[in-house]
Design an enzyme around this catalytic site. Structure first.
Site, PDB file in Angstrom:
ATOM      1  N   ARG A 334       0.846  -1.208   0.000  1.00  0.00           N
ATOM      2  CA  ARG A 334       0.000   0.000   0.000  1.00  0.00           C
ATOM      3  C   ARG A 334       0.878   1.254   0.000  1.00  0.00           C
ATOM      4  O   ARG A 334       1.752   1.410   0.835  1.00  0.00           O
ATOM      5  CB  ARG A 334      -0.907   0.008   1.231  1.00  0.00           C
ATOM      6  CG  ARG A 334      -1.757   1.273   1.334  1.00  0.00           C
ATOM      7  CD  ARG A 334      -2.738   1.144   2.472  1.00  0.00           C
ATOM      8  NE  ARG A 334      -3.548   2.313   2.630  1.00  0.00           N
ATOM      9  CZ  ARG A 334      -3.267   3.341   3.437  1.00  0.00           C
ATOM     10  NH1 ARG A 334      -2.158   3.332   4.152  1.00  0.00           N
ATOM     11  NH2 ARG A 334      -4.076   4.359   3.529  1.00  0.00           N
ATOM     12  N   HIS A 338       3.992   4.182  -5.490  1.00  0.00           N
ATOM     13  CA  HIS A 338       3.884   5.601  -5.878  1.00  0.00           C
ATOM     14  C   HIS A 338       5.092   6.430  -5.402  1.00  0.00           C
ATOM     15  O   HIS A 338       5.266   7.548  -5.823  1.00  0.00           O
ATOM     16  CB  HIS A 338       2.539   6.212  -5.439  1.00  0.00           C
ATOM     17  CG  HIS A 338       2.446   6.589  -3.986  1.00  0.00           C
ATOM     18  ND1 HIS A 338       1.459   7.409  -3.512  1.00  0.00           N
ATOM     19  CD2 HIS A 338       3.198   6.244  -2.910  1.00  0.00           C
ATOM     20  CE1 HIS A 338       1.619   7.573  -2.215  1.00  0.00           C
ATOM     21  NE2 HIS A 338       2.654   6.872  -1.819  1.00  0.00           N
TER      22      HIS A 338
END
Ligand SMILES: C[S@@+](CC[C@H](N)C(=O)[O-])C[C@H]1O[C@@H](n2cnc3c(N)ncnc32)[C@H](O)[C@@H]1O
Length: 448
Positions: A334, A338
């Site tokens: 999670r 990014h």
């Protein structure tokens, strides 16, 4: 040949009808749950303020309203007026920071009749005239309420600025070090030395502060706001629906003692919450060594039984160099990819792939961006109805703003589903399903 354009009169009537029917849906959702829609003027929390409490129908209706209202007003107003207003956008966070540091929202708690700006200015040692103008600008944007000329009170939005509310930390981080870093974006993108770099040392943040984001909070200037950053992370989790994980995936169908390895799991807070609802699961938390020590501390406090019964393990890992614990049923990443450019994501994914058994699954939990142009291939998922932008425009704008935030803070990025599929295909995975989890998507892969 000129491109045929939409008939705008038809579009604005369609938008108005969409707004009207969607408002009805929202009223129905509230009344089904026995609630009235909270007034903007109220200071109480509403029944659906937390994303995990919002039904799929209500969440879609809210993003439709946000998208349609913006599109309608941008269509009817003059383009110069709209664009000028957009370019003044920086003033809102700049003014917000003044109000946050002056603790205006704190001073207004339990004062529905409000306080005169002279009194607020005295409490915060600011010039009353200037503070009043800032508060009026914010009130004009619906944050605070001007109850009488120069007398301000809290409302539903300004309550988020009360210093005990974790969202206030996020607002402070964004409107302070974030805003200053954002002002260096153009320089970073046009300087040949940094233009195409994916290193955090070449980010606009580094240019603005002379240090990367995480180093900043250890610097003499940044350490003064390091607690605010920690609070910001809690606020971020609340706003973006961190508590959605137990609701998103079909955990009820997962076998007893299935093990989930949280790769880069920080202190394991996501799995901690998941195991409260699904104690049948087992967990492995993996992160860098000092972070794993923090994870042990958190679990010792929050779920010591899981440690005693060996239902959770803490194993240090450098995911760029090492393979996680092998043969877990799930590998959960999670907000990891990014932070990294494609080349490093491939290293992380290859290491995870090496750990996986034939039945293991990879779950990537990230924002999933969509192009702003309609996909007419028939395979696209979750597109907004016409005449809205297919990616819900202003209804999901934070995803695209967060992508630019990643560029500003780290020189990294959010990705589209296609980009995730390409990255994972290159490292030996097969795309199975995108689970809609509110703001972020949970993307499931098996081994190819
Ligand atoms: C954005 S945080 C996400 C944390 C957690 N997954 C969550 O959703 O809250 C990124 C995490 O990656 C970890 N990390 C950074 N570099 C790492 C590395 N080389 N190996 C393992 N973990 C790393 C950080 O310590 C941090 O906990």
């Amino acid at each position: 040949m000129p491109v045929a354009l939409h008939n705008s009169s038809a579009d604005i009537i369609a938008l108005a009808n969409l707004i009207s029917s969607t408002v009805q849906e929202i009223v129905t959702e509230y009344s089904k749950a026995g609630h009235d829609i909270p007034s903007l003027d109220s200071t109480d929390s509403g029944p659906f303020d937390a994303p995990e409490k919002v039904s799929g129908t209500l969440s879609k209706a809210i993003r439709t309203i946000e998208a349609a209202c913006a599109q309608l007003s941008f269509t009817v107003a003059s383009p110069g007026h709209v664009m000028t207003n957009k370019s003044y956008g920086y003033e809102e966070p700049a003014g917000m920071l003044v109000a946050l540091n002056a603790k205006v929202a704190d001073h207004l708690v339990d004062k529905p009749e409000g306080l005169h700006v002279d009194e607020l200015a005295l409490k915060s040692d600011l010039d009353a005239g200037k503070l009043g103008r800032i508060l009026r600008m914010l009130a004009t944007k619906h944050c605070f309420r001007e109850v009488k000329p120069n007398v301000f009170a809290n409302n539903r939005l300004s309550m988020q600025m009360v210093s005990t509310n974790p969202v206030s930390g996020l607002l402070g981080h964004m409107s302070d070090e974030g805003l200053r870093a954002g002002s260096r974006l153009n320089e970073a993108l046009t300087d040949p030395k940094t233009a195409s770099s994916t290193s955090a040392d070449d980010s606009p943040f580094h240019r603005a502060h002379g240090v990367s984001l995480f180093g900043f909070y250890e610097s003499p200037v940044g350490s003064k706001v390091s607690e605010r950053f920690a609070q910001a992370m809690v606020g971020w989790g609340e706003v973006t629906g961190k508590a959605m994980l137990p609701k998103v995936y079909a955990w009820e169908n997962v076998s007893e003692n299935a093990t989930l390895c949280d790769v880069g799991g920080n202190n394991g807070h996501m799995v901690l919450d998941l195991m409260k609802e699904y104690p049948k699961l087992k967990a492995v938390i993996q992160d860098l060594p000092p972070v794993i020590e923090q994870a042990k501390e958190l679990w010792t406090k929050e779920n010591p039984q899981a440690i005693e019964k060996r239902r959770v393990e803490f194993v240090p890992l450098d995911f760029l160099k090492e393979t996680p614990v092998p043969n877990c049923d799930f590998y959960y990443l999670r907000h990891i990819l990014h932070d990294w450019p494609n080349s490093d994501c491939q290293k992380i994914l290859s290491n995870v792939r090496k750990a996986m058994g034939p039945k293991s699954r990879l779950l990537i939990h990230e924002f999933v961006l969509q192009p702003a142009v309609r996909d007419t291939s028939g395979t696209a998922v979750n597109q907004a109805p016409e005449p809205l932008l297919p990616n819900y425009g202003m209804g999901r704008v934070r995803l695209y703003q967060q992508d630019i935030n990643m560029m500003i803070l780290f020189n990294s990025k959010e990705r589209t589903l296609q980009e995730f599929i390409e990255l994972t295909e290159q490292t030996g995975f097969k795309f199975e399903k995108l689970w809609d989890s509110g703001e972020a998507g949970l993307i499931e892969f098996t081994i190819a």
